[in-house]
Design a protein around this motif. Structure first.
Motif, PDB file in Angstrom:
ATOM      1  N   HIS A 426      22.918   0.566   7.553  1.00  0.00           N
ATOM      2  CA  HIS A 426      22.287   1.309   8.632  1.00  0.00           C
ATOM      3  C   HIS A 426      23.008   2.637   8.871  1.00  0.00           C
ATOM      4  CE1 HIS A 426      19.872   1.720  12.216  1.00  0.00           C
ATOM      5  NE2 HIS A 426      20.955   1.940  12.938  1.00  0.00           N
ATOM      6  N   CYS A 428      23.697   5.342  11.719  1.00  0.00           N
ATOM      7  CA  CYS A 428      23.607   5.676  13.145  1.00  0.00           C
ATOM      8  C   CYS A 428      23.701   7.200  13.264  1.00  0.00           C
ATOM      9  CB  CYS A 428      24.732   5.035  13.932  1.00  0.00           C
ATOM     10  SG  CYS A 428      24.937   3.295  13.595  1.00  0.00           S
ATOM     11  N   GLN A 429      23.752   7.700  14.497  1.00  0.00           N
ATOM     12  CA  GLN A 429      23.755   9.155  14.672  1.00  0.00           C
ATOM     13  C   GLN A 429      24.994   9.818  14.042  1.00  0.00           C
ATOM     14  OE1 GLN A 429      20.991  10.917  16.170  1.00  0.00           O
ATOM     15  NE2 GLN A 429      22.100  12.378  14.912  1.00  0.00           N
ATOM     16  N   LYS A 433      26.872   1.940   9.303  1.00  0.00           N
ATOM     17  CA  LYS A 433      27.209   0.528   9.492  1.00  0.00           C
ATOM     18  C   LYS A 433      26.984  -0.187   8.178  1.00  0.00           C
ATOM     19  CE  LYS A 433      26.827  -1.080  14.156  1.00  0.00           C
ATOM     20  NZ  LYS A 433      25.905  -0.479  15.108  1.00  0.00           N
TER      21      LYS A 433
END
Ligand code: SAH
Ligand code: SF4
Ligand code: F3S
Length: 453
Positions: A426, A428-429, A433
């Protein structure tokens, strides 16, 4: 043992200096993390923007009551604001004991002794650059045990019209290559895995000294030190980024594929007014050269919005440059007039509200681009050097990708300092992850397999 509280502001140069200060005082002082517990408080300050300077004054104001309670407490201010303001500090804060510029760090033990005998305030901010020789790591307290900085040069000769650094850090001075190599060896021998070579403009390394290697040559020498897993450097001025240094990204195995290349603005008119000595076109050419040598290189930058005379059109050129380059990360600042600099005297200052708006716009655009850039790793494995436990979630570890992206994942503390493969799930901003890769390389199970310890 007496107790030392030290707060560090500003750039990596100051972080490096703070460690030198801790080392110099380590025979008599141990570090504490609350000002109220300290016998000696040191603020290592930064003058780059008004806000940074004000932080120092407000902290000093707050320390007044500590001094009342404990008159033997020593209160010291170091770093760039100390260099800039010197004796002025005592007018505003008569209870302050020591003011010392960045070149006076080596004098600190002596200053403290003098003060203890004769409680009269002391100020030293008139010295030439001086490199403090570090001590072995074992004597440090609570320091990052995986990554370390090594200063290769100090000061700056560029005089960008907005910038206070040349006034507070003095002229460029390079450290002898032998000292740098010795320091990196010392750090690696004590377990450090990643070194970042530091300077305000590392590309000018050695240019003023006779018989010194170029920065590219120095980088090659340092990279050969046995046990050094990762090598980085910062900061590079675009005007001095040499083809030799660009080539290093394909020639040096342990040099990380990341460069911080501050662009400051997208408009040639503004770049000229800033005295940056390159054009937008030249900058884009450098980006393209870097990407042809190292296609997946991660690019980060600094930029300033609302420089005096920056029109809406000029500003839009900064936005379009961001679209064109697609940086992995940017550090954007509202222009802040600094005393003594050329730009502070320019008549066409941009109103605060406009600067605020422009900053918000830049950050909004970069949020989109940054996420896009990070998404390229999703579904892939990357080698992560594990730094420590994640600040936001104690069950997670965090580390850095070769491109310097933050990666969070579940794992146990024994992995700290290891380089492991992480499967990215993933984006994120501002971070990635992932999970520790299983033996089949599918990222299916949480099996902790150290791939390259
Ligand atoms: N030596 C580095 C940068 C050092 S200062 C270089 O030349 O690239 C870090 C950043 O702070 C700069 O890149 C610039 O973007 C920002 N900065 C410097 N002076 C500033 C000022 N007066 N107002 C706002 N930002 C400033
Ligand atoms: Fe400041 Fe420019 Fe020197 Fe960087 S190169 S430290 S921005 S004067
Ligand atoms: Fe700040 Fe001094 Fe660094 S002004 S950015 S601490 S060189």
């Amino acid at each position: 043992m007496k107790r030392l509280y030290i707060a560090t502001f500003g750039c990596q140069m100051n972080e490096y200096d703070s460690i030198r200060i801790e080392e110099l005082l380590s025979d008599n002082y141990k570090k504490v993390f609350e000002p109220k517990d300290a016998d000696l408080i040191i603020l290592n300050t930064c003058a780059i923007r008004e806000k940074a300077e004000h932080k120092v004054y407000s902290l000093l104001g707050r320390f007044k009551h500590l001094k009342k309670k404990n008159p033997s407490l020593i209160l010291a201010v170091g770093g760039c604001v100390a260099q800039q303001r010197g004796e002025e500090f005592f007018e505003r804060f008569p209870y302050l004991d020591i003011v010392f510029g960045p070149h006076a760090i080596f004098k600190l033990p002596e200053l403290i002794k003098t003060l203890e005998i004769n409680r009269k305030h002391l100020c030293i901010n008139n010295l030439e650059p001086h490199f403090v020789i570090p001590r072995a790591r074992g004597q440090l307290w609570g320091i990052d045990s995986v990554r370390a900085y090594v200063t290769v040069m100090q000061g700056c000769d560029n005089f960008c019209t907005y910038c206070i650094v040349p006034y507070v850090r003095g002229r460029e001075a390079s450290r002898p290559p032998g000292d740098i190599i010795d320091e990196v060896r010392l750090l690696v021998a004590s377990g450090i895995k990643e070194i970042t070579l530091l300077g305000q403009n590392v590309n000018s390394y050695g240019k003023k000294e006779q018989g010194f290697p170029s920065f590219a040559q120095l980088l090659k020498e340092v990279s050969k030190i046995k046990g050094l897993k990762r090598l980085r450097f910062t900061t590079s001025h675009p005007k001095d980024l040499s083809p030799d240094l660009i080539e290093c990204f394909s020639q040096i195995d342990n040099l990380c594929p990341h460069i911080h290349l501050p662009v400051q603005a997208g408009s040639n008119k503004v770049l000229r007014a800033m005295n940056r000595h390159y054009t937008r076109e030249k900058y884009l050419e450098l980006v393209s050269d870097l990407r042809s040598v190292c296609p997946d290189i991660s690019l980060t930058t600094d930029l300033i919005v609302g420089f005096p005379g920056e029109t809406q059109e000029d500003f839009e050129q900064t936005l379009s440059l961001l679209e064109e380059v697609k940086f992995d990360q940017i550090f954007a600042f509202k222009y802040s007039p600094r005393p003594g600099t050329k730009a502070a005297k320019m008549s066409n200052q941009v109103p605060e509200l406009e600067k605020k708006k422009r900053l918000a716009k830049v950050l909004e655009l970069q949020d989109k681009i940054g996420l896009q850039r990070l998404s390229r790793f999703v579904g892939k494995n990357i080698k992560v050097l594990v730094d420590g436990v994640s600040k936001s979630n104690p069950k997670q570890l965090c580390g850095r990708s070769p491109g310097n992206h933050v990666v969070n994942f579940v794992g146990t503390k024994d992995l700290i300092g290891k380089e492991i493969d992480i499967y990215i799930e993933h984006a994120c901003q501002h971070s990635l992850k992932g999970r520790i890769l299983d033996k089949k390389g599918t990222g299916g199970e949480f099996i902790q397999e150290v791939v390259n310890g």
